[in-house]
Design an enzyme around this catalytic site. Structure first.
Site, PDB file in Angstrom:
ATOM      1  CB  CYS A 145      43.480  38.586  38.594  1.00 19.91           C
ATOM      2  SG  CYS A 145      43.497  38.781  40.384  1.00 19.91           S
TER       3      CYS A 145
ATOM      4  CG  HIS B   7      45.126  43.041  37.619  1.00 22.83           C
ATOM      5  ND1 HIS B   7      43.968  42.760  36.920  1.00 22.83           N
ATOM      6  CD2 HIS B   7      44.909  42.654  38.885  1.00 22.83           C
ATOM      7  CE1 HIS B   7      43.079  42.233  37.757  1.00 22.83           C
ATOM      8  NE2 HIS B   7      43.623  42.149  38.958  1.00 22.83           N
TER       9      HIS B   7
ATOM     10  CD  GLU C  97      44.860  44.204  33.718  1.00 21.40           C
ATOM     11  OE1 GLU C  97      45.724  43.311  33.654  1.00 21.40           O
ATOM     12  OE2 GLU C  97      43.856  44.129  34.444  1.00 21.40           O
TER      13      GLU C  97
HETATM   14  N1  GLN Z   1      38.121  37.705  43.073  1.00 19.10           N
HETATM   15  C1  GLN Z   1      39.404  37.131  42.973  1.00 19.10           C
HETATM   16  C2  GLN Z   1      40.250  37.392  44.213  1.00 19.10           C
HETATM   17  O1  GLN Z   1      39.887  38.183  45.046  1.00 19.10           O
HETATM   18  C3  GLN Z   1      40.115  37.677  41.756  1.00 19.10           C
HETATM   19  C4  GLN Z   1      40.346  39.133  41.828  1.00 19.10           C
HETATM   20  C5  GLN Z   1      40.698  39.728  40.502  1.00 19.10           C
HETATM   21  O2  GLN Z   1      40.521  39.102  39.475  1.00 19.10           O
HETATM   22  N2  GLN Z   1      41.146  40.947  40.501  1.00 19.10           N
HETATM   23  O3  GLN Z   1      41.292  36.816  44.383  1.00 19.10           O
END
Ligand code: GLN
Length: 529
Positions: free
Chosen positions: A378, A504, A506
């Site tokens: 992300c 994600h 994970e």
């Molecule tokens: N802050 C970034 C976004 O909103 C990444 C979010 C995250 O890593 N979950 O896109």
């Protein structure tokens, strides 16, 4: 079959690993081939943990259907090998939200709306709504008995036994037996008091699970039985397990907890096969090789902030026959040649806000140039793309902060769907989305599939205007979401393992089935040793 209910409360202190114990009970009962669901009640007033800082709450676990939930749902998924949904985590905030909404719509016209019966009924509806199609619903009440906030939940679960009948409910109380060094004694008094508190509210625990540092003498069971009014065999001792929390179900099973519960619920025991689980636990205990993997985030003081990532690495390790030794990389220090010196792989996890972003970019540059196996998640992918844009494509002012979309090169941009959003809670791109994977890429090698579903939680994305430029300089875009051609996976050639994902992964790793991205990261890292 009538659905049975198990209620789990906690006593004396928090952080007893109630979530893991609950998940373990779920796993054991599921092994008897019952259909299980698990519910976590959180007594705070936030509608969900999505707006809370990891310092307050640890990781926010995202479900397939896009709910932002308590990290205990991660344990439930990993132990039961079963997806949770937005119905599996209910906060007091949600309960009040529903009740107040109904009040405004006139559902209670003429009545005074009160904690008992209106809040408690709403809590019970949340429990009963899980019952359909399930043999056993397990509900864990967050917090500790005695907290003001958890009282309505305790009152509600007390009523459930009246509603559904004695044989259909079991109350389990998880408590701490502290060891007092000076007296060299294990103390049962705090647990006695905690059980007394429960009995004041009208709940008599049927089973006690006592958390202790080290295993204790059997005589403790008799003492607790006498003072807490439970049978000695219904007192289960759960000592600390060290680094392999997947041992907990085995410890509970040794003391017949599954059978005890089933007997109380008047359910048949069935033939159980948990050999694969036990095999993995035993295997872990014999592992001698370790491998250092760096996690470069800003919540380095707080293990819970990256719970699912740590678990995913643990799973990947066992299946690769190594113990993964996590090294937290402080992205604000920036001395990466020192910090990453003997690290064999690097993960840059997700995150929010500007702090640490520049450090992440530099850590990724170091991993790219020094051929350290790298997995970006992300924000980790977004920073990898910025790093590439700046240092390979020559866009020196590619945006450095996630908020700075006004630079001349907003390589990472706010998603179109996010531009109109005014509220912070629950409004990100959340949950599982389709990602199409290009054949012949590292992503394809890892997933062995062209269509995958992974869970998201973000507002920003790779700006499509830069795709051609990025690709021209060698960034491989190996995974995309078809609607709007959103970039989901990027990777590099000429590097042993450099892959970054907008989602994600994970959240989908399980003890029995490690996630392929983590599995391959550890595999390549291991080969490099
Ligand atoms: N802050 C970034 C976004 O909103 C990444 C979010 C995250 O890593 N979950 O896109």
């Amino acid at each position: 079959m009538k659905t049975k209910f198990i209620f789990i409360t906690g006593g004396v202190v928090s952080s007893l690993g109630k979530g893991i114990t609950t998940a373990s009970i779920g796993m054991l009962l599921k092994s008897h081939k019952y259909r299980i669901d698990v519910l976590k009640f959180d007594p705070y007033l936030n509608v969900d943990p999505g707006t809370m800082s990891p310092y307050q709450h640890g990781e926010v676990f995202v479900t397939e259907d896009g709910a932002e939930t308590d990290l205990d749902l991660g344990h439930y998924e990993r132990y039961l090998n079963q997806n949770m949904s937005n119905k599996n985590n209910v906060t007091q905030g949600q309960i009040y939200e529903h009740v107040l909404y109904k009040e405004r719509y006139g559902e209670y016209l003429g009545k005074t709306v009160q904690v008992i019966p209106h809040i408690t009924s709403e809590i019970k509806s949340a429990i009963y709504s899980l019952a359909r199609g399930k043999d056993i619903v397990i509900a864990e009440i967050g917090g500790t008995v005695g907290d003001i906030e958890s009282l309505p939940f305790l009152e509600a679960i007390r009523q459930v036994r009246l509603d559904v009948g004695r044989d259909n409910v079991v109350y389990i109380h998880i408590s701490l037996l502290p060891y007092i060094k000076a007296a060299e004694e294990i103390k049962t008094k705090p647990t006695q008091h905690s059980v007394m508190k429960l009995r004041e509210i009208g709940i008599e625990p049927d089973i006690l699970i006592c958390r202790v540092e080290k295993n204790v003498d059997k005589s403790i069971k008799e003492k607790l039985s006498l003072f807490c009014n439970v049978e000695p065999e219904d007192v289960v001792i759960e000592p600390d397990v060290g680094s392999c929390v997947y041992k907990v179900p085995l410890i509970l099973k040794e003391q017949n907890l599954d059978k005890i519960i089933l007997q109380k619920l008047k359910l048949r025991q069935r033939k159980v096969d948990i050999t694969e689980w036990s095999r993995l636990v035993e295997k872990y205990e014999k592992l001698t090789d370790t491998i250092k993997i760096g996690v470069a985030g800003k919540y380095t003081q707080l293990k819970d902030a990256y719970k699912s990532i740590l678990e995913a690495l643990f799973h990947a390790g066992i299946h690769n026959d190594v113990k993964v030794d996590i090294r937290y990389i402080d992205v604000e220090q920036k001395n990466f040649e020192v910090q990453l010196k003997d690290v064999k792989g690097l993960i840059v996890p997700g995150g929010f806000g500007e702090r640490g972003v520049e450090g992440k970019i530099q850590a990724i540059k170091y991993a790219r140039e020094n051929k350290i196996p790298f997995l970006g998640i992300c924000l980790g992918m977004q920073t990898a793309v910025i790093e590439f844009a700046r240092n390979i494509c020559g866009l020196k002012d590619a945006n450095s902060t996630e908020f700075d979309t006004k630079t001349s090169h907003p390589v990472i941009d706010l998603m179109e769907s996010q531009k109109m959003v005014k509220y912070k809670g629950g409004t990100m791109r959340l949950g599982a989305y389709l990602c199409r994977i290009k054949k012949g890429t590292l992503a394809y090698k890892v997933y062995q599939a062209t269509k995958i579903y992974e869970r998201h939680r973000h507002r920003y994305e790779v700006n499509n205007k830069y795709i051609t430029l990025l690709q021209k300089h060698g960034l491989v875009i190996s995974g995309t979401h078809p609607v709007g051609n959103l970039v989901e996976i990027v990777e590099l050639k000429d590097h042993p393992f450099f892959i970054a994902v907008q989602f994600h992964p994970e959240f989908k790793s399980r003890f029995l089935n490690p996630h392929p991205l983590f599995y391959h990261l550890v595999k390549v890292a291991k080969e490099k040793v």
